[in-house]
Design a protein around this motif. Structure first.
Motif, PDB file in Angstrom:
ATOM      1  N   GLU A 108       0.825  -1.218   0.000  1.00 15.36           N
ATOM      2  CA  GLU A 108       0.000   0.000   0.000  1.00 15.36           C
ATOM      3  C   GLU A 108       0.852   1.257   0.000  1.00 15.36           C
ATOM      4  O   GLU A 108       0.596   2.212  -0.719  1.00 15.36           O
ATOM      5  CB  GLU A 108      -0.881   0.017   1.267  1.00 15.36           C
ATOM      6  CG  GLU A 108      -2.072  -0.910   1.198  1.00 15.36           C
ATOM      7  CD  GLU A 108      -2.973  -0.593   0.013  1.00 15.36           C
ATOM      8  OE1 GLU A 108      -3.406   0.572  -0.072  1.00 15.36           O
ATOM      9  OE2 GLU A 108      -3.200  -1.484  -0.829  1.00 15.36           O
ATOM     10  N   GLU A 109       1.857   1.218   0.844  1.00 15.18           N
ATOM     11  CA  GLU A 109       2.762   2.346   1.022  1.00 15.18           C
ATOM     12  C   GLU A 109       3.476   2.663  -0.294  1.00 15.18           C
ATOM     13  O   GLU A 109       3.592   3.815  -0.701  1.00 15.18           O
ATOM     14  CB  GLU A 109       3.767   1.907   2.078  1.00 15.18           C
ATOM     15  CG  GLU A 109       4.479   2.986   2.808  1.00 15.18           C
ATOM     16  CD  GLU A 109       5.613   2.417   3.638  1.00 15.18           C
ATOM     17  OE1 GLU A 109       5.789   1.171   3.685  1.00 15.18           O
ATOM     18  OE2 GLU A 109       6.334   3.229   4.217  1.00 15.18           O
ATOM     19  N   LEU A 110       3.929   1.629  -0.956  1.00 18.09           N
ATOM     20  CA  LEU A 110       4.648   1.810  -2.211  1.00 18.09           C
ATOM     21  C   LEU A 110       3.735   2.416  -3.274  1.00 18.09           C
ATOM     22  O   LEU A 110       4.100   3.401  -3.939  1.00 18.09           O
ATOM     23  CB  LEU A 110       5.196   0.454  -2.700  1.00 18.09           C
ATOM     24  CG  LEU A 110       5.924   0.489  -4.039  1.00 18.09           C
ATOM     25  CD1 LEU A 110       7.209   1.296  -3.935  1.00 18.09           C
ATOM     26  CD2 LEU A 110       6.230  -0.913  -4.539  1.00 18.09           C
ATOM     27  N   LEU A 111       2.536   1.848  -3.411  1.00 15.96           N
ATOM     28  CA  LEU A 111       1.616   2.349  -4.423  1.00 15.96           C
ATOM     29  C   LEU A 111       1.227   3.793  -4.128  1.00 15.96           C
ATOM     30  O   LEU A 111       1.173   4.633  -5.027  1.00 15.96           O
ATOM     31  CB  LEU A 111       0.369   1.460  -4.476  1.00 15.96           C
ATOM     32  CG  LEU A 111       0.617   0.035  -4.987  1.00 15.96           C
ATOM     33  CD1 LEU A 111      -0.645  -0.805  -4.904  1.00 15.96           C
ATOM     34  CD2 LEU A 111       1.147   0.057  -6.423  1.00 15.96           C
ATOM     35  N   GLU A 112       1.004   4.086  -2.862  1.00 22.39           N
ATOM     36  CA  GLU A 112       0.603   5.434  -2.479  1.00 22.39           C
ATOM     37  C   GLU A 112       1.724   6.442  -2.764  1.00 22.39           C
ATOM     38  O   GLU A 112       1.489   7.528  -3.281  1.00 22.39           O
ATOM     39  CB  GLU A 112       0.254   5.441  -0.992  1.00 22.39           C
ATOM     40  CG  GLU A 112      -0.620   6.606  -0.593  1.00 22.39           C
ATOM     41  CD  GLU A 112      -0.735   6.700   0.916  1.00 22.39           C
ATOM     42  OE1 GLU A 112      -1.297   5.757   1.509  1.00 22.39           O
ATOM     43  OE2 GLU A 112      -0.248   7.702   1.489  1.00 22.39           O
ATOM     44  N   THR A 113       2.951   6.051  -2.434  1.00 16.35           N
ATOM     45  CA  THR A 113       4.094   6.947  -2.657  1.00 16.35           C
ATOM     46  C   THR A 113       4.261   7.260  -4.142  1.00 16.35           C
ATOM     47  O   THR A 113       4.449   8.418  -4.524  1.00 16.35           O
ATOM     48  CB  THR A 113       5.383   6.303  -2.106  1.00 16.35           C
ATOM     49  OG1 THR A 113       5.210   6.054  -0.712  1.00 16.35           O
ATOM     50  CG2 THR A 113       6.578   7.210  -2.312  1.00 16.35           C
ATOM     51  N   ILE A 114       4.163   6.241  -4.960  1.00 13.10           N
ATOM     52  CA  ILE A 114       4.327   6.472  -6.398  1.00 13.10           C
ATOM     53  C   ILE A 114       3.198   7.340  -6.931  1.00 13.10           C
ATOM     54  O   ILE A 114       3.417   8.268  -7.719  1.00 13.10           O
ATOM     55  CB  ILE A 114       4.442   5.125  -7.138  1.00 13.10           C
ATOM     56  CG1 ILE A 114       5.811   4.511  -6.791  1.00 13.10           C
ATOM     57  CG2 ILE A 114       4.290   5.302  -8.652  1.00 13.10           C
ATOM     58  CD1 ILE A 114       6.074   3.165  -7.342  1.00 13.10           C
ATOM     59  N   GLN A 115       2.010   7.083  -6.449  1.00  9.59           N
ATOM     60  CA  GLN A 115       0.868   7.906  -6.870  1.00  9.59           C
ATOM     61  C   GLN A 115       1.084   9.372  -6.491  1.00  9.59           C
ATOM     62  O   GLN A 115       0.838  10.280  -7.280  1.00  9.59           O
ATOM     63  CB  GLN A 115      -0.408   7.349  -6.215  1.00  9.59           C
ATOM     64  CG  GLN A 115      -1.680   7.806  -6.891  1.00  9.59           C
ATOM     65  CD  GLN A 115      -1.609   7.726  -8.408  1.00  9.59           C
ATOM     66  OE1 GLN A 115      -1.344   6.671  -8.979  1.00  9.59           O
ATOM     67  NE2 GLN A 115      -1.790   8.855  -9.088  1.00  9.59           N
ATOM     68  N   ARG A 116       1.580   9.601  -5.300  1.00  9.92           N
ATOM     69  CA  ARG A 116       1.817  10.977  -4.842  1.00  9.92           C
ATOM     70  C   ARG A 116       2.893  11.666  -5.679  1.00  9.92           C
ATOM     71  O   ARG A 116       2.785  12.837  -6.010  1.00  9.92           O
ATOM     72  CB  ARG A 116       2.251  10.996  -3.378  1.00  9.92           C
ATOM     73  CG  ARG A 116       1.156  10.684  -2.405  1.00  9.92           C
ATOM     74  CD  ARG A 116       1.632  10.920  -0.989  1.00  9.92           C
ATOM     75  NE  ARG A 116       1.662  12.354  -0.695  1.00  9.92           N
ATOM     76  CZ  ARG A 116       0.583  13.021  -0.296  1.00  9.92           C
ATOM     77  NH1 ARG A 116      -0.565  12.413  -0.155  1.00  9.92           N
ATOM     78  NH2 ARG A 116       0.668  14.303  -0.041  1.00  9.92           N
ATOM     79  N   LEU A 117       3.930  10.906  -6.001  1.00  2.00           N
ATOM     80  CA  LEU A 117       5.006  11.495  -6.808  1.00  2.00           C
ATOM     81  C   LEU A 117       4.492  11.862  -8.193  1.00  2.00           C
ATOM     82  O   LEU A 117       4.859  12.889  -8.756  1.00  2.00           O
ATOM     83  CB  LEU A 117       6.193  10.533  -6.898  1.00  2.00           C
ATOM     84  CG  LEU A 117       6.978  10.374  -5.586  1.00  2.00           C
ATOM     85  CD1 LEU A 117       8.047   9.310  -5.724  1.00  2.00           C
ATOM     86  CD2 LEU A 117       7.608  11.701  -5.171  1.00  2.00           C
ATOM     87  N   LEU A 118       3.605  11.036  -8.730  1.00  2.00           N
ATOM     88  CA  LEU A 118       3.032  11.351 -10.034  1.00  2.00           C
ATOM     89  C   LEU A 118       2.118  12.581  -9.939  1.00  2.00           C
ATOM     90  O   LEU A 118       2.083  13.398 -10.858  1.00  2.00           O
ATOM     91  CB  LEU A 118       2.268  10.142 -10.585  1.00  2.00           C
ATOM     92  CG  LEU A 118       3.166   8.968 -11.007  1.00  2.00           C
ATOM     93  CD1 LEU A 118       2.332   7.730 -11.288  1.00  2.00           C
ATOM     94  CD2 LEU A 118       4.018   9.326 -12.225  1.00  2.00           C
ATOM     95  N   SER A 119       1.417  12.713  -8.818  1.00  4.98           N
ATOM     96  CA  SER A 119       0.593  13.915  -8.614  1.00  4.98           C
ATOM     97  C   SER A 119       1.460  15.160  -8.584  1.00  4.98           C
ATOM     98  O   SER A 119       1.077  16.228  -9.044  1.00  4.98           O
ATOM     99  CB  SER A 119      -0.172  13.845  -7.286  1.00  4.98           C
ATOM    100  OG  SER A 119      -1.067  12.785  -7.293  1.00  4.98           O
ATOM    101  N   ARG A 120       2.643  14.999  -8.032  1.00  6.64           N
ATOM    102  CA  ARG A 120       3.561  16.136  -7.964  1.00  6.64           C
ATOM    103  C   ARG A 120       4.007  16.557  -9.363  1.00  6.64           C
ATOM    104  O   ARG A 120       4.093  17.744  -9.653  1.00  6.64           O
ATOM    105  CB  ARG A 120       4.785  15.744  -7.143  1.00  6.64           C
ATOM    106  CG  ARG A 120       4.941  16.589  -5.919  1.00  6.64           C
ATOM    107  CD  ARG A 120       6.274  16.347  -5.314  1.00  6.64           C
ATOM    108  NE  ARG A 120       6.149  15.476  -4.182  1.00  6.64           N
ATOM    109  CZ  ARG A 120       7.203  15.058  -3.460  1.00  6.64           C
ATOM    110  NH1 ARG A 120       8.423  15.423  -3.803  1.00  6.64           N
ATOM    111  NH2 ARG A 120       7.032  14.287  -2.439  1.00  6.64           N
ATOM    112  N   THR A 121       4.283  15.567 -10.193  1.00  4.53           N
ATOM    113  CA  THR A 121       4.637  15.864 -11.586  1.00  4.53           C
ATOM    114  C   THR A 121       3.467  16.563 -12.275  1.00  4.53           C
ATOM    115  O   THR A 121       3.655  17.530 -13.015  1.00  4.53           O
ATOM    116  CB  THR A 121       4.981  14.566 -12.339  1.00  4.53           C
ATOM    117  OG1 THR A 121       6.012  13.898 -11.636  1.00  4.53           O
ATOM    118  CG2 THR A 121       5.432  14.852 -13.762  1.00  4.53           C
TER     119      THR A 121
END
Lengths: 204, 201
Positions: A108-121
């Protein structure tokens, strides 16, 4: 792995083979996943297609920190999540990565982190468009009285577009925390430094 | 919830998460900015100052009814100030945006409260920061900063002196903010969104 254009691309850099397999299994449904077993291989794989790098900090040979430093020298808006054994403090965040995960990493943590980084982009992209339109609006405002401009259909359309982008920007990172804030500001300044010293730009 | 303000012509409170741009010469905007960010009992105030010393800021906020526990300062005037009972973070330059964001994060980190913090953030002034960095950089920084203020349900007040910049730069910066105020000797008039007017409930 098939490179599907509609999916963001994640590069997993990790020397433990079992972990690579695990991460790939978690990520492959939503992302195009590339893997590298070490620093050198990561740098070979690295290119403009990559949106997020998941980077193990402690690897034999080239360390995650060294890889990061080299990645940052290449012009790219890709985001880097460092996987560390201990939780870093703010000063470590200012060292150059965008987020971190502590081992053992959970799904969950991994998926959430990647999602957040993509939101930042995504935030960066919207912001960039907003800047272009705001500059245009500002130039028009400086050249003609506002009463005259408001009669102008093109100007009104520009204003509508800016409002729409603002709304989207506001919705992109509604729960930005302090780590994220610091990392994003650091990226802004990093880009500025890059334009001073690096002539390979123009990709933005 | 919202943040109440006194002494504005037409605004009595600002909605959570809103950022306001105050336009005027720094002589007129700084006192008004301090009026707007003086914390109420359950609130904190953080001031990022590029043009006024930390001590003056603290004295002025105290005069307006704040107590030292409520105040945090990021002093970018390149003077090492220390004030008893107030965390003061000193930075060498108003152009050190990463430093500002780090110190901002640390100030809240140190407060270590489980309840969400109610905070008013003052930035005086954007004009000084703009002398040290590119317009493009400041524009991005302000977007990220105002997004942080929004996510934290805080209230941000930023001042800018239009006479120090060309009209286009000023007009570009304005696009970042929810609302703006025109400040002169006698009044502060707010336009835009995110605030409540007198008599409108």
């Amino acid at each position: 792995m098939a490179d599907r254009d509609d999916q963001p691309t994640v590069l997993v850099v990790e020397d433990e083979h079992a972990l690579v397999e695990l991460y790939v299994r978690w990520l492959e449904n939503d992302y195009t996943v590339l893997t590298a077993g070490g620093g050198e291989e990561a740098l070979e794989q690295f290119d403009e297609r990559i949106d997020v790098v998941l980077l193990d900090r402690l690897m034999p040979g080239m360390s995650g920190d060294e890889v990061l430093e080299k990645l940052r020298k290449q012009v790219s808006n890709c985001k880097v999540a460092m996987v560390t054994a201990v939780e870093p403090d703010f000063d470590v965040i200012s060292m150059g990565f965008d987020d971190y995960l502590t081992k053992p990493v959970e799904r969950e943590e991994l998926l959430e982190t990647i999602q957040r980084l993509l939101s930042r982009t995504q935030f960066d992209d919207i912001e960039q468009e907003l800047y272009a339109l705001s500059s245009k609006q500002a130039a028009l405002r400086s050249s003609k009285p506002i009463e005259e401009l408001e009669e102008n259909e093109e100007f009104r359309e520009l204003q509508r577009r800016i409002e729409e982008l603002r709304t989207r920007l506001n919705a992109t990172l509604p729960d930005m925390d302090d780590d994220e804030f610091v990392a994003m500001v650091r990226d802004i300044e990093g880009d500025t430094d890059g334009t001073d010293t690096d002539v390979s730009g123009g990709s933005k | 919830m919202s943040y109440r303000v006194d002494g504005f012509e037409n605004a009595i409170s600002f909605d959570d998460g809103v950022s306001l741009l105050m336009n005027g010469t720094s002589n007129t905007t700084t006192p008004r900015l301090l009026d707007a960010i003086t914390p109420e009992d359950d609130e904190q105030a953080v001031v990022i100052t590029t043009n006024t010393g930390a001590e003056t800021i603290v004295n002025e906020l105290e005069r307006r009814g704040a107590v030292r526990e409520q105040i945090g300062i990021i002093d970018c005037t390149n003077t090492d100030s220390e004030i008893e009972g107030v965390p003061v973070r000193n930075l060498k330059s108003p152009g050190d945006l990463t430093g500002i964001s780090l110190e901002f994060a640390k100030l809240f980190h140190d407060k270590h409260s489980d309840d969400p913090i109610r905070a008013r953030i003052g930035f005086a002034s954007v004009s000084t920061a703009l002398m040290y960095t590119e317009l493009r950089t400041i524009f991005r920084f302000l977007h990220v900063f105002t997004a942080r203020i929004r996510s934290g349900n805080m209230f941000g007040v930023f001042s800018l002196d239009p006479t120090m910049h060309d009209e286009k730069a000023h007009n570009t910066i304005r696009a970042v903010f929810d609302c703006e105020a025109k400040v002169n000797e006698s009044e502060v008039k707010v336009t835009g969104t995110g605030f409540q007017q007198q008599g409108v409930l």
